[in-house]
Scaffold this active site. Structure first.
Site, PDB file in Angstrom:
ATOM      1  N   ASP A 186       1.185   3.663   4.532  1.00 35.09           N
ATOM      2  CA  ASP A 186       0.385   4.251   3.736  1.00 35.09           C
ATOM      3  C   ASP A 186      -0.865   5.018   4.507  1.00 35.09           C
ATOM      4  O   ASP A 186      -1.271   6.352   4.439  1.00 35.09           O
ATOM      5  CB  ASP A 186      -0.446   3.568   2.477  1.00 35.09           C
ATOM      6  CG  ASP A 186      -1.221   2.355   3.041  1.00 35.09           C
ATOM      7  OD1 ASP A 186      -0.947   2.063   4.319  1.00 35.09           O
ATOM      8  OD2 ASP A 186      -1.778   1.753   2.276  1.00 35.09           O
ATOM      9  N   ASP A 220      -5.076   3.388  10.426  1.00 29.96           N
ATOM     10  CA  ASP A 220      -6.270   3.113  10.674  1.00 29.96           C
ATOM     11  C   ASP A 220      -6.609   2.687  11.996  1.00 29.96           C
ATOM     12  O   ASP A 220      -6.818   3.395  12.978  1.00 29.96           O
ATOM     13  CB  ASP A 220      -6.647   2.127   9.673  1.00 29.96           C
ATOM     14  CG  ASP A 220      -8.321   1.909   9.412  1.00 29.96           C
ATOM     15  OD1 ASP A 220      -8.855   2.239  10.329  1.00 29.96           O
ATOM     16  OD2 ASP A 220      -8.707   0.855   8.495  1.00 29.96           O
ATOM     17  N   GLY A 258       0.741  -1.145  -0.037  1.00 28.62           N
ATOM     18  CA  GLY A 258      -0.124  -0.064  -0.112  1.00 28.62           C
ATOM     19  C   GLY A 258       0.648   1.341   0.095  1.00 28.62           C
ATOM     20  O   GLY A 258       0.376   2.314  -0.637  1.00 28.62           O
TER      21      GLY A 258
END
Length: 180
Positions: A105, A108, A49
């Site tokens: 990236d 979360d 990613g």
């Protein structure tokens, strides 16, 4: 209509344009250069990613860089984290005494970055900093150390600029939200 136009039609909306991303990545590169002035940086990049973000960022940093790529995943093909982090660690690579910059990236759930930060800290680097392109605004079970952040975004599943859904959409030059 070219293939990219067709892929863009799968987006509900564009969250960040290519111009927005490139301008912010350039700013992050300048900040990292200032913070690591005169030092060799060992960059630990999470693939796949972060590929586009890391490539664009590192090309703009005028310092010596050692690059190590690792695999880590907690999504396993879905749009929600599974809660289980799978790390692919390289045998024989040491970070002791190094100035380590961990890049991903997106922040979360924080599970992946926390697991990697703990693993890298155990190797006694001289310094350890963390950077992400995107930081989701959401509650997390654990706080993650974050030194560099490109953008804060809402808690939505994003694709493009390296991020995917089931292996698709990585090649989008922007970051967007898929249609339901």
């Amino acid at each position: 209509m070219n293939a990219l136009t067709g892929v863009l039609s799968d987006l509900d909306r564009v969250l960040l344009s290519a111009d927005d991303i490139h301008a912010r990545v350039a700013d992050m590169a300048k900040q990292i250069e200032r913070d690591y002035a005169g030092k060799l940086i060992t960059v630990v990049a999470l693939m796949d990613g972060a590929l586009f973000f890391v490539a664009d960022l590192l090309r703009q940093i005028d310092l010596p860089i050692r690059l190590v790529t690792l695999g880590a995943s907690s999504y396993h093909g879905g749009t929600q984290s599974s809660g289980q982090v799978k790390l692919q660690w390289l045998a024989g690579v040491s970070f002791t005494g190094e100035h380590v910059l961990l890049l991903d990236d997106i922040l979360d759930t924080g599970l992946t970055l926390t697991a990697l930060h703990e693993r890298l800290s155990a190797e006694a680097p001289a310094t350890l900093r963390t950077g992400v392109l995107l930081n989701k605004k959401r509650p997390r079970a654990q706080d993650s150390t974050l030194d560099y952040c490109g953008f804060e975004i809402e808690d939505e599943f994003v694709v493009g600029y390296g991020m995917d859904y089931q292996g698709r959409f990585r090649n989008l030059p922007c970051i967007g939200i898929l249609k339901p």
